[in-house]
Scaffold this active site. Structure first.
Site, PDB file in Angstrom:
ATOM      1  N   ASP A  11     -10.203   2.433  -9.714  1.00 47.50           N
ATOM      2  CA  ASP A  11      -9.779   3.831  -9.616  1.00 47.50           C
ATOM      3  C   ASP A  11     -10.170   4.675 -10.828  1.00 47.50           C
ATOM      4  O   ASP A  11      -9.614   4.513 -11.916  1.00 47.50           O
ATOM      5  CB  ASP A  11      -8.268   3.901  -9.450  1.00 47.50           C
ATOM      6  CG  ASP A  11      -7.767   3.190  -8.213  1.00 47.50           C
ATOM      7  OD1 ASP A  11      -7.201   3.865  -7.340  1.00 47.50           O
ATOM      8  OD2 ASP A  11      -7.925   1.951  -8.129  1.00 47.50           O
ATOM      9  N   GLU A  42     -10.797   8.265  -5.597  1.00 45.74           N
ATOM     10  CA  GLU A  42      -9.794   9.155  -5.016  1.00 45.74           C
ATOM     11  C   GLU A  42      -8.921   9.858  -6.058  1.00 45.74           C
ATOM     12  O   GLU A  42      -8.195  10.779  -5.711  1.00 45.74           O
ATOM     13  CB  GLU A  42      -8.913   8.370  -4.045  1.00 45.74           C
ATOM     14  CG  GLU A  42      -7.945   7.406  -4.692  1.00 45.74           C
ATOM     15  CD  GLU A  42      -6.656   7.318  -3.885  1.00 45.74           C
ATOM     16  OE1 GLU A  42      -6.595   7.878  -2.786  1.00 45.74           O
ATOM     17  OE2 GLU A  42      -5.713   6.707  -4.392  1.00 45.74           O
ATOM     18  N   ASN A  43      -9.010   9.438  -7.316  1.00 46.92           N
ATOM     19  CA  ASN A  43      -8.243  10.087  -8.381  1.00 46.92           C
ATOM     20  C   ASN A  43      -9.146  10.777  -9.400  1.00 46.92           C
ATOM     21  O   ASN A  43      -8.710  11.104 -10.499  1.00 46.92           O
ATOM     22  CB  ASN A  43      -7.374   9.057  -9.113  1.00 46.92           C
ATOM     23  CG  ASN A  43      -6.326   8.440  -8.211  1.00 46.92           C
ATOM     24  OD1 ASN A  43      -5.501   9.120  -7.633  1.00 46.92           O
ATOM     25  ND2 ASN A  43      -6.378   7.126  -8.074  1.00 46.92           N
ATOM     26  N   HIS A  71      -5.138   9.431  -1.241  1.00 54.83           N
ATOM     27  CA  HIS A  71      -5.309  10.804  -1.725  1.00 54.83           C
ATOM     28  C   HIS A  71      -6.620  11.424  -1.255  1.00 54.83           C
ATOM     29  O   HIS A  71      -7.091  12.399  -1.829  1.00 54.83           O
ATOM     30  CB  HIS A  71      -5.273  10.838  -3.253  1.00 54.83           C
ATOM     31  CG  HIS A  71      -3.966  10.377  -3.835  1.00 54.83           C
ATOM     32  ND1 HIS A  71      -2.754  10.713  -3.307  1.00 54.83           N
ATOM     33  CD2 HIS A  71      -3.691   9.590  -4.919  1.00 54.83           C
ATOM     34  CE1 HIS A  71      -1.776  10.165  -4.024  1.00 54.83           C
ATOM     35  NE2 HIS A  71      -2.323   9.473  -4.998  1.00 54.83           N
ATOM     36  N   HIS A 154      -7.100  -0.737  -0.376  1.00 54.14           N
ATOM     37  CA  HIS A 154      -6.332   0.199  -1.199  1.00 54.14           C
ATOM     38  C   HIS A 154      -4.866   0.058  -0.804  1.00 54.14           C
ATOM     39  O   HIS A 154      -4.403   0.664   0.169  1.00 54.14           O
ATOM     40  CB  HIS A 154      -6.844   1.621  -0.956  1.00 54.14           C
ATOM     41  CG  HIS A 154      -6.432   2.609  -1.987  1.00 54.14           C
ATOM     42  ND1 HIS A 154      -7.025   2.691  -3.231  1.00 54.14           N
ATOM     43  CD2 HIS A 154      -5.483   3.569  -1.967  1.00 54.14           C
ATOM     44  CE1 HIS A 154      -6.474   3.663  -3.928  1.00 54.14           C
ATOM     45  NE2 HIS A 154      -5.526   4.206  -3.181  1.00 54.14           N
ATOM     46  N   HIS A 179      -5.675   0.812  -6.133  1.00 56.53           N
ATOM     47  CA  HIS A 179      -4.462   1.614  -5.924  1.00 56.53           C
ATOM     48  C   HIS A 179      -3.392   1.413  -6.982  1.00 56.53           C
ATOM     49  O   HIS A 179      -2.773   2.378  -7.419  1.00 56.53           O
ATOM     50  CB  HIS A 179      -3.843   1.385  -4.541  1.00 56.53           C
ATOM     51  CG  HIS A 179      -2.607   2.204  -4.291  1.00 56.53           C
ATOM     52  ND1 HIS A 179      -2.643   3.580  -4.227  1.00 56.53           N
ATOM     53  CD2 HIS A 179      -1.305   1.850  -4.108  1.00 56.53           C
ATOM     54  CE1 HIS A 179      -1.413   4.034  -3.994  1.00 56.53           C
ATOM     55  NE2 HIS A 179      -0.587   3.013  -3.928  1.00 56.53           N
ATOM     56  N   HIS A 181      -3.736   0.458 -10.097  1.00 57.30           N
ATOM     57  CA  HIS A 181      -4.259   0.836 -11.414  1.00 57.30           C
ATOM     58  C   HIS A 181      -4.031  -0.227 -12.480  1.00 57.30           C
ATOM     59  O   HIS A 181      -4.261   0.030 -13.663  1.00 57.30           O
ATOM     60  CB  HIS A 181      -3.645   2.171 -11.892  1.00 57.30           C
ATOM     61  CG  HIS A 181      -4.075   3.349 -11.101  1.00 57.30           C
ATOM     62  ND1 HIS A 181      -4.088   4.636 -11.624  1.00 57.30           N
ATOM     63  CD2 HIS A 181      -4.519   3.481  -9.840  1.00 57.30           C
ATOM     64  CE1 HIS A 181      -4.510   5.488 -10.715  1.00 57.30           C
ATOM     65  NE2 HIS A 181      -4.780   4.797  -9.613  1.00 57.30           N
TER      66      HIS A 181
END
Length: 283
Positions: A11, A42-43, A71, A154, A179, A181
């Site tokens: 991520d 996605e982040n 997200h 995820h 997901h 992290h």
């Protein structure tokens, strides 16, 4: 045996995550002989979602395919990204009418054909379709002509990820988790030849809470008053997994955790003889 090396980057969080990828990836690709780069993005935009500019930064750095997660639709620009490329993927177990491609069929730098897709877990997450049946369906679309397949799961629960790894063992090259992290120390090759790791970790600032300023998270936790969780700044780190795959069979040969912190990053950028070695060099 010449293997295909796939770098899967965990991520990417905000500007610090994009910066460390932009700085390190162009140097790591030729030095480690990386044939395909996939990252969870996605982040990437301010800690939630993906914008056109952030997408371009990661592509310019050398990322070939980007997976998304829960997200995926946080930024409206994702629809423009979907219009421009089929290499940014929404999870395959969202409803059929959800916008965006669910599968990327690409060629690695050595010409090897590869497929990438992602699924969402269901434990402690918003309701989605079954990830196991979604994976079966996408594998049916891929067929047997593309032996190298990477799956981003995820998910929140390690049991969800482990179950999917076992379920797909022998049918895909790698099942790698995102997901949470937080990198897990369970990387291994399953009995059927699939590389697996519950979570490959976060690429971005590690001086906070999952990439966010810990003072903001702590204040909200202690007071129950919602506040904006700004992206943290310091201790940028590139986390991921380096998987070597036999391109003819699609079976994984090895998997190694990748974690490049600030000191190692400086060695890479300064061409130091002590820079991080290719984790698979001892194979």
């Amino acid at each position: 045996m010449a293997t295909l090396k796939i770098l899967f980057i965990g991520d990417v969080v905000g500007g610090p995550g994009r910066k460390v990828v932009s700085q390190l990836l162009p140097r790591l690709i030729p030095r480690w002989g990386i044939g395909l780069v996939v990252c969870n993005a996605e982040n990437a935009a301010g800690g939630s979602g993906l914008t056109l500019r952030c997408h371009e930064e990661l592509v310019d750095a050398g990322v070939d395919v980007m997976t998304m997660g829960d997200h995926v639709y946080r930024k409206d620009e994702i629809h423009q990204i979907f219009d421009r490329t089929d290499r940014v993927l929404r999870p395959a177990n969202l409803p059929p009418d959800a916008p965006g491609p669910e599968l990327a069929l690409v060629q690695a730098r050595d010409g090897t054909s590869a497929a990438v897709f992602s699924v969402l877990g269901r434990t402690f997450m918003k309701p989605v379709d079954c990830p196991f049946r979604a994976a079966d369906r996408v594998l049916g679309l891929i067929g047997s002509s593309v032996p190298v397949v990477l799956v981003d799961v995820h998910a929140e629960a390690t049991s969800d990820k482990q179950l999917l790894g076992r379920y797909l063992d022998g049918r895909v090259s790698a099942v790698l988790g995102t997901h949470t992290h937080v990198a897990t120390a369970d990387e291994r090759i399953l009995s059927g030849g699939t590389a697996f790791q519950c979570d490959v970790g976060m690429t971005g600032p590690h001086d906070g809470i999952l990439g966010r300023r810990y003072d903001r998270v702590l204040t909200a936790t202690l007071t129950s008053v919602p506040t904006h969780f700004d992206v943290a700044v310091h201790e940028p780190r590139l986390n991921g997994a380096l998987v070597s795959v036999d391109p003819s069979s699609g079976r994984a040969v090895s998997i190694h955790r990748v974690s490049i912190g600030p000191e190692d990053a400086l060695r890479v950028l300064n061409d130091s003889p002590d820079q991080p070695a290719d984790p698979s060099a001892q194979e």
